[in-house]
Design an enzyme around this catalytic site. Structure first.
Site, PDB file in Angstrom:
ATOM      1  N   ALA A   7       0.846  -1.195   0.000  1.00  0.00           N
ATOM      2  CA  ALA A   7       0.000   0.000   0.000  1.00  0.00           C
ATOM      3  C   ALA A   7       0.876   1.237   0.000  1.00  0.00           C
ATOM      4  CB  ALA A   7      -0.926   0.005   1.218  1.00  0.00           C
ATOM      5  N   ASP A   8       0.315   2.318  -0.511  1.00  0.00           N
ATOM      6  CA  ASP A   8       0.992   3.611  -0.433  1.00  0.00           C
ATOM      7  C   ASP A   8      -0.051   4.696  -0.204  1.00  0.00           C
ATOM      8  OD1 ASP A   8       3.850   4.851  -0.996  1.00  0.00           O
ATOM      9  OD2 ASP A   8       2.333   6.232  -1.770  1.00  0.00           O
ATOM     10  N   THR A   9       0.241   5.587   0.722  1.00  0.00           N
ATOM     11  CA  THR A   9      -0.715   6.628   1.103  1.00  0.00           C
ATOM     12  C   THR A   9      -0.197   8.002   0.693  1.00  0.00           C
ATOM     13  OG1 THR A   9      -1.483   5.292   2.969  1.00  0.00           O
ATOM     14  CG2 THR A   9      -1.990   7.641   3.029  1.00  0.00           C
ATOM     15  N   GLY A  12      -3.353   3.725  -2.218  1.00  0.00           N
ATOM     16  CA  GLY A  12      -3.342   2.715  -3.266  1.00  0.00           C
ATOM     17  C   GLY A  12      -3.074   1.367  -2.628  1.00  0.00           C
TER      18      GLY A  12
END
Length: 227
Positions: free
Chosen positions: A76-78, A113
Site C-alpha cells: 500500500a501507499d498513502t 493505493g
C-alpha cells in the site's frame, strides 16, 4: 469430500509499523515483512490517486519478484493532497509546518493505493484498489500550528500529520474510511484477500495465535508492536 486448502502465507511489503498494527486489528499477522525500496518521486504532473496506486503496485511487484514460494503480498501507499497538489511525506519540522498550514481550515484528501498479489505456481493474480477519504481541519491558530510542528508525530507521515495522534483534535469532519487515513483500508483489504481465496475464518483461528510469528514482527521493529 472437498479438499480443504490452507491459506497462503501473507507477506507485507512495507516497513510501516502502523500497517502491521492495522492488520493485527483484523487478526492478520504477516508471515514475513519485506519492505520494498522503490523511488517514490511523483512523475511530472502526476495526480495523487494515480501516484498512490502506481507506488503500491511498484512495491508489490518488487517483493513478488524477490520471493520464490507461493504467497500473498500486500502493498500500500498513502498520499495526502490539497486539490491536485500532493503534500510531501514530511521529513523535517518545517515540512510538517508547511503541510499543517496547507490543510488548516480546508478539506483535503487522503488516497491509499492498495495492491495485493497472489503468487502461486509462478502465476501472479492482482487485486488493486484506490481508496479516498476526505478530511477537514478546523482553522488553526499560529500557536496551534507552531505547537504541532514541534512534535515528532508528523515526521515521516503523508501530509505531515498523524491522524490518530494529536492532530485528531483538529479534525472537524471525516468522510470515508478511517483506516485508510492511517495507511491501510481494512474493508477493501479483506475484500481483496477473500476474492483471492483467502479464508478469513482460518486465519483468525490459526495464524493470529502463532506466537512465533508475533515475535518475528516484534523483532523486525525492535520492540513489541502487537498488543
Amino acid at each position: 469430500m472437498k479438499q480443504h486448502i490452507k491459506n497462503l502465507p501473507i507477506i507485507l511489503a512495507s516497513s510501516s509499523l502502523t500497517r502491521v498494527e492495522l492488520l493485527d486489528r483484523i487478526k492478520i499477522i504477516p508471515a514475513q515483512i519485506i519492505p520494498a525500496d522503490i523511488d517514490e518521486t511523483p512523475n511530472l504532473r502526476e495526480l495523487p490517486a494515480p501516484l498512490a496506486i502506481r507506488l503500491a503496485y511498484g512495491k508489490a511487484i518488487k517483493v513478488a519478484s524477490q520471493i520464490e514460494k507461493s504467497s500473498i503480498i500486500i502493498a500500500a501507499d498513502t498520499v495526502a493532497a490539497v486539490g491536485r497538489r500532493i503534500l510531501p511525506k514530511a521529513t523535517t519540522y518545517e515540512e510538517v509546518k508547511h503541510c499543517i498550514k496547507m490543510v488548516s481550515g480546508r478539506r483535503h484528501r487522503v488516497y491509499t493505493g492498495l495492491c495485493i498479489i497472489k503468487k502461486e505456481n509462478n502465476q501472479l493474480t492482482f487485486r488493486q484498489k484506490i481508496v479516498q477519504t476526505i478530511i477537514k481541519f478546523k482553522k488553526l491558530s499560529d500557536e496551534e500550528i507552531n505547537f504541532y510542528s514541534s512534535l515528532d508525530e508528523g515526521i515521516d507521515k503523508a501530509g505531515g500529520c498523524k491522524i490518530s495522534g494529536y492532530a485528531e483534535a483538529f479534525i472537524s469532519f471525516i468522510s470515508g474510511s478511517y483506516s485508510n487515513i492511517m495507511g491501510l483500508p481494512l474493508f477493501e483489504t479483506v475484500n481483496a484477500l477473500t476474492s483471492l481465496g483467502f479464508r478469513y475464518s482460518d486465519n483468525t483461528a490459526n495464524v493470529c495465535k502463532d506466537l512465533s510469528t508475533k515475535s518475528m514482527v516484534q523483532n523486525h521493529f525492535g520492540k513489541p508492536s502487537i498488543s
